[in-house]
Design an enzyme around this catalytic site. Sequence first.
Site, mmCIF file in Angstrom:
data_model
loop_
_atom_site.group_PDB
_atom_site.id
_atom_site.type_symbol
_atom_site.label_atom_id
_atom_site.label_comp_id
_atom_site.label_asym_id
_atom_site.label_seq_id
_atom_site.Cartn_x
_atom_site.Cartn_y
_atom_site.Cartn_z
ATOM 1 N N ASP A 124 0.860 -1.173 0.000
ATOM 2 C CA ASP A 124 0.000 0.000 0.000
ATOM 3 C C ASP A 124 0.906 1.235 0.000
ATOM 4 O O ASP A 124 1.974 1.226 0.621
ATOM 5 C CB ASP A 124 -0.856 -0.041 1.270
ATOM 6 C CG ASP A 124 -1.972 0.974 1.215
ATOM 7 O OD1 ASP A 124 -3.097 0.584 0.849
ATOM 8 O OD2 ASP A 124 -1.729 2.164 1.520
ATOM 9 N N PHE A 147 -1.332 5.580 -11.036
ATOM 10 C CA PHE A 147 -2.778 5.395 -11.243
ATOM 11 C C PHE A 147 -3.514 5.139 -9.926
ATOM 12 O O PHE A 147 -4.714 5.388 -9.844
ATOM 13 C CB PHE A 147 -3.042 4.183 -12.146
ATOM 14 C CG PHE A 147 -2.562 4.334 -13.563
ATOM 15 C CD1 PHE A 147 -3.374 4.898 -14.528
ATOM 16 C CD2 PHE A 147 -1.294 3.904 -13.929
ATOM 17 C CE1 PHE A 147 -2.937 5.027 -15.843
ATOM 18 C CE2 PHE A 147 -0.849 4.028 -15.242
ATOM 19 C CZ PHE A 147 -1.674 4.593 -16.202
ATOM 20 N N TYR A 170 -13.161 14.085 -4.407
ATOM 21 C CA TYR A 170 -12.332 13.335 -5.358
ATOM 22 C C TYR A 170 -11.555 14.299 -6.259
ATOM 23 O O TYR A 170 -10.328 14.246 -6.348
ATOM 24 C CB TYR A 170 -13.225 12.398 -6.185
ATOM 25 C CG TYR A 170 -12.514 11.798 -7.375
ATOM 26 C CD1 TYR A 170 -11.315 11.115 -7.203
ATOM 27 C CD2 TYR A 170 -13.035 11.935 -8.668
ATOM 28 C CE1 TYR A 170 -10.645 10.580 -8.298
ATOM 29 C CE2 TYR A 170 -12.377 11.403 -9.753
ATOM 30 C CZ TYR A 170 -11.184 10.727 -9.564
ATOM 31 O OH TYR A 170 -10.522 10.208 -10.651
#
Length: 331
Positions: A53, A75, A143
Site C-alpha cells: 500500500d 494510477f 475526489y
Amino acid sequence: MGQKILVTGGAGYIGATAVRLLLKHGHEVTALDNLSQGHREAVPDRARLVLTDLSNREALGTLFRESKFDAVMHFAASALVGESMQLPEKYFRNNVTNSLNLLECCAANKVSRFVFSSTAATFGDPQTSLIDENSPKNPLNPYGESKLQVEAMLHWFQKIHGVRYAVLRFFNVAGAWDGHGEHHDPESHLIPIVLKVAQGKRESVSVFGSDYPTPDGTCVRDYVHIYDLAVAHLLVLDALKERDALAYNLGNGNGFSVREVIEASRKVTGRPIPTVESPRRPGDPPVLVASSAKISKELGWKPRYDKLEEIIQTAWDWHQKYPNGYEGKKE
Ligand code: UDP
C-alpha cells in the site's frame, strides 16, 4: 530502449492496461497494487507485481532504493465521485497523502519523470462546451479536490526537486482492450452497469437525475477508450525526456448523456435495458466534455476509438467473453 517503469494501481482497470502496453513496447514494468480494487489476474505475467500500500513508506523506500526506476506512472487512487461525498477523509488520505509518499521517494531516488492520473472532476462545473487545460478548476467533490491538490504538489516537486511530471486529466474512461476490461466490486460506473443489465445480471440501471440543464435532463460525459488513454501515457513518457511539466485533458470532444449511453448500449447488445429514474448523485456536474486539442497538436495523440458505440462494443465483447470479469481469468 526499454525503461524501468513503476505503475501504481497496476492491477486496476486503467493501470493494468498501461502495464500491458508498456510491456509491448519493451519496457520493464513493476506493477504496485494493494488489490483493494485491482485484480491479480489483470496483471500480465511478464510484469513484476508488488503487493503493498502506498501508505507503507518503509516498503516504498526499499522498493525505490532497490529498483532504480526511470519513471513512475501513478494510477493508484480512490476514484468514486459519489463515495468521496460521503468519505472525504478516504480521498485525502489515499490520494493526497499517499501520492506525497510516492513523490518523496521519487525526489530521494532521483526518479525524474512522473505521470499522474488526474481527472475531469478537477474542473467542477465549467460553463464552456469544451473544457481545455486552462478552464477554471473548482472541484465539486473531494475526489476532484484531492487530485487537484496532487497537481499542486507536482508543480513544486518539479521546481524544487526536479521531478518532471505530466498530468493527464481523464474524462470518462471506458471500453476494453487486449483482455483488459472494467470490473469493480461493487460496480458503480455507468457503462459496466448497463452491460450487466443487458446480460441479465442486474434488473435495471438507475438514471441519477433527469432534471439537469442538459438536452434530455441527464448528465453529459465524454467517454474515452482505455487503449487511447494508455497510448497517451506512452507519448508523455517520451515527451518528458525534453519537457519539465505537461498537462493534458484526455477525451473525445463529444458529450453523451446517460440516456444516450443506454440507448447506444441497447443497439450494441440488442437487449432491452430497463431504467429507473432516480435522484441526482451528489457531486455530479451536469456536463463534462474535453477539448484534447492540446495533446493532439503537441504530441500527435489521435484516438483510435472515437465513436461511442464502438467503445461500448469493445466493453460488451469483454463482458461476454469474461462474464465473471477477472475472477478465475487466465492470461
Ligand atoms: N450514472 C447513472 N447511473 C449509474 C451510474 C452512473 O446515472 O448507475 C451517471 C452518473 O451520475 C454520471 C454518469 O452516469 O452522470 C457517469 O458516471 P460514472 O460513475 O460512470 O463516471 P463518473 O462521471 O463519476 O466518472
